[in-house]
Scaffold this active site. Structure first.
Site, PDB file in Angstrom:
ATOM      1  N   CYS A 149       0.826  -1.217   0.000  1.00 34.60           N
ATOM      2  CA  CYS A 149       0.000   0.000   0.000  1.00 34.60           C
ATOM      3  C   CYS A 149       0.856   1.261   0.000  1.00 34.60           C
ATOM      4  CB  CYS A 149      -0.883   0.043   1.234  1.00 34.60           C
ATOM      5  SG  CYS A 149      -1.473  -1.557   1.726  1.00 34.60           S
ATOM      6  N   GLU A 164      -3.186  -6.716  -7.352  1.00 35.34           N
ATOM      7  CA  GLU A 164      -4.094  -6.807  -6.201  1.00 35.34           C
ATOM      8  C   GLU A 164      -3.705  -5.775  -5.154  1.00 35.34           C
ATOM      9  OE1 GLU A 164      -4.737  -8.820  -2.055  1.00 35.34           O
ATOM     10  OE2 GLU A 164      -2.830  -8.653  -3.100  1.00 35.34           O
ATOM     11  N   ARG A 196     -12.857 -10.558   3.187  1.00 36.28           N
ATOM     12  CA  ARG A 196     -11.618  -9.864   2.815  1.00 36.28           C
ATOM     13  C   ARG A 196     -11.853  -9.241   1.451  1.00 36.28           C
ATOM     14  NH1 ARG A 196      -6.495 -10.677   4.773  1.00 36.28           N
ATOM     15  NH2 ARG A 196      -4.732 -10.123   3.448  1.00 36.28           N
ATOM     16  N   ARG A 213     -10.828  -6.954  -1.682  1.00 35.86           N
ATOM     17  CA  ARG A 213      -9.609  -6.537  -2.352  1.00 35.86           C
ATOM     18  C   ARG A 213      -9.929  -5.948  -3.717  1.00 35.86           C
ATOM     19  NH1 ARG A 213      -7.744  -6.694   1.981  1.00 35.86           N
ATOM     20  NH2 ARG A 213      -5.760  -7.514   2.646  1.00 35.86           N
TER      21      ARG A 213
HETATM   22  C1  SAM Z   1       0.761  -7.326   0.239  1.00 33.06           C
HETATM   23  S1  SAM Z   1       2.214  -8.311   0.298  1.00 33.06           S
HETATM   24  C2  SAM Z   1       1.943  -9.434  -1.033  1.00 33.06           C
HETATM   25  C3  SAM Z   1       1.676 -10.828  -0.570  1.00 33.06           C
HETATM   26  C4  SAM Z   1       1.506 -11.872  -1.638  1.00 33.06           C
HETATM   27  N1  SAM Z   1       0.510 -11.523  -2.626  1.00 33.06           N
HETATM   28  C5  SAM Z   1       1.153 -13.220  -1.009  1.00 33.06           C
HETATM   29  O1  SAM Z   1       0.238 -13.903  -1.457  1.00 33.06           O
HETATM   30  O2  SAM Z   1       1.788 -13.590  -0.002  1.00 33.06           O
HETATM   31  C6  SAM Z   1       3.437  -7.218  -0.330  1.00 33.06           C
HETATM   32  C7  SAM Z   1       4.832  -7.780  -0.353  1.00 33.06           C
HETATM   33  O3  SAM Z   1       5.707  -6.833  -0.965  1.00 33.06           O
HETATM   34  C8  SAM Z   1       7.001  -7.029  -0.419  1.00 33.06           C
HETATM   35  N2  SAM Z   1       7.847  -5.863  -0.733  1.00 33.06           N
HETATM   36  C9  SAM Z   1       7.802  -4.616  -0.182  1.00 33.06           C
HETATM   37  N3  SAM Z   1       8.734  -3.833  -0.736  1.00 33.06           N
HETATM   38  C10 SAM Z   1       9.400  -4.578  -1.664  1.00 33.06           C
HETATM   39  C11 SAM Z   1      10.473  -4.315  -2.561  1.00 33.06           C
HETATM   40  N4  SAM Z   1      11.072  -3.122  -2.617  1.00 33.06           N
HETATM   41  N5  SAM Z   1      10.903  -5.318  -3.370  1.00 33.06           N
HETATM   42  C12 SAM Z   1      10.307  -6.536  -3.333  1.00 33.06           C
HETATM   43  N6  SAM Z   1       9.290  -6.842  -2.484  1.00 33.06           N
HETATM   44  C13 SAM Z   1       8.825  -5.879  -1.673  1.00 33.06           C
HETATM   45  C14 SAM Z   1       6.722  -7.247   1.065  1.00 33.06           C
HETATM   46  O4  SAM Z   1       7.798  -7.926   1.696  1.00 33.06           O
HETATM   47  C15 SAM Z   1       5.428  -8.073   1.028  1.00 33.06           C
HETATM   48  O5  SAM Z   1       5.684  -9.441   1.149  1.00 33.06           O
END
Ligand code: SAM
Length: 324
Positions: free
Chosen positions: A79, A117, A161, A163
């Protein structure tokens, strides 16, 4: 059999990947994940234990030219860009946000389709301006874009949930979002029979909750909101990565186990949970509901795989709009 290549950005523990693999298998397609990325090392541990492949770290450090060709891009992006994206104008302006990393990869690789998503709040953020810029940027890149807010409860999971799902395709396809399917799985299929004592709330908490609320359901998940009001349903409220410990209580008595949380997100029991309870809670709370995105992917696949027959798509078109 036809191979469909995809990439899994911000992959977390692989919710999109499971959905894509299941959807492909049901359609005699071979799914091939050619690149995945997540910055969190605990997520990388879970992903590696389950898919035999360790995701690349920080996506901002990856040159888009190094990403292999693929048919579909998946991304459940964080987010983080919300607060800053609203004032921007489009592709040239979104640098420094994680959404920019999705956009620059789409611009360079031009996959046939993508599925993104995010939390439902994206729709109303900054009076709709944030989502408007995101959609405009994706359109500038030459994609036909649709979005909808979908609820996991409508796709077989006992979890409310909501989305926002954004789907894009290079062609102006007749894609429509999947219709809701009920009933959702009963809690009896989610809850474990034998649960360690450590998951039970203190007598003090349980008594306090039970003095305030009586559930109408034999099996229920109790939810206490910020104002201290308690409600209970035969499904769970949204799992949250950073929620307080007693945010959700099974029958008002105990916390969910990691396996129950993973089940509430649609992860099959063969999924190995290799991290401690607090990481597992965070991972489940951040994940995408597998059943929800699988329903979306099943509707999109005929427009990506050339070997799939379009009959079901056309039949639906006739049902929805009448025959010509
Ligand atoms: C909302 S979660 C997504 C989860 C995924 N859809 C799942 O089913 O588990 C967002 C993810 O983005 C990762 N994230 C944040 N900043 C990032 C970056 N600069 N590079 C790669 N991943 C990143 C976080 O660690 C987190 O796991």
């Amino acid at each position: 059999m036809e191979k469909i290549k995809f990439i899994d950005l911000f992959c977390g523990i692989g919710g999109f990947r499971i959905a894509m693999e299941e959807a492909c298998r049901e359609n005699d397609l071979i799914p091939e994940c050619v690149f995945s990325s997540d910055i969190d090392t605990f997520c990388q541990d879970s992903y590696e234990a389950n898919f035999g492949h360790r995701p690349t770290g920080d996506i901002t450090k990856v040159d888009e030219k190094d990403i292999p060709d693929h048919d579909i891009l998946f991304a459940g992006f964080p987010c983080q860009p919300f607060s800053i994206i609203g004032q921007m104008q489009g592709f040239n302006d979104i640098r420094g946000t994680l959404f920019f990393d999705i956009a620059r990869i789409l611009k360079h690789k031009r996959p046939k389709a993508f599925v993104l998503e995010n939390v439902k709040q994206l729709v109303g953020h900054d009076k709709g301006r944030t989502l408007k810029i995101i959609i405009k940027t994706l359109q500038e890149l030459g994609y036909h874009v649709q979005y909808a807010v979908l609820n996991a409860l409508d796709y077989g999971l006992p979890q409310k949930r909501e989305r926002v799902i954004i789907v894009g395709h290079r062609e102006p396809i007749m894609f429509s979002f999947p219709s809701p399917v009920r009933p959702f799985k009963p809690l009896s299929e989610i809850l474990e029979k034998k649960v360690d004592k450590k998951y039970y709330a203190s007598e003090y908490i349980v008594n306090k909750r039970k003095a305030k609320h009586k559930s109408a359901y034999k099996l229920s998940i109790w939810h206490e909101n910020k104002a201290g009001n308690i409600c209970s349903y035969p499904y769970s409220c949204a799992l949250r990565a950073g929620a307080s410990y007693n945010y959700l209580l099974v029958n008002g008595e105990r916390r969910l186990t990691p396996r129950e949380m993973f089940r509430l997100q649609g992860f099959p029991d063969i999924y190995k949970i290799v991290v401690n309870d607090s990481q597992a809670r965070k991972q489940a709370g951040n994940a995408v509901p597998v059943n929800l995105v699988k329903a979306v992917i099943l509707k999109l696949l005929p427009y990506v795989a050339s070997s799939l027959d379009m009959t079901s798509v056309l039949r639906e078109y006739e049902v929805e709009y009448g025959k010509g």
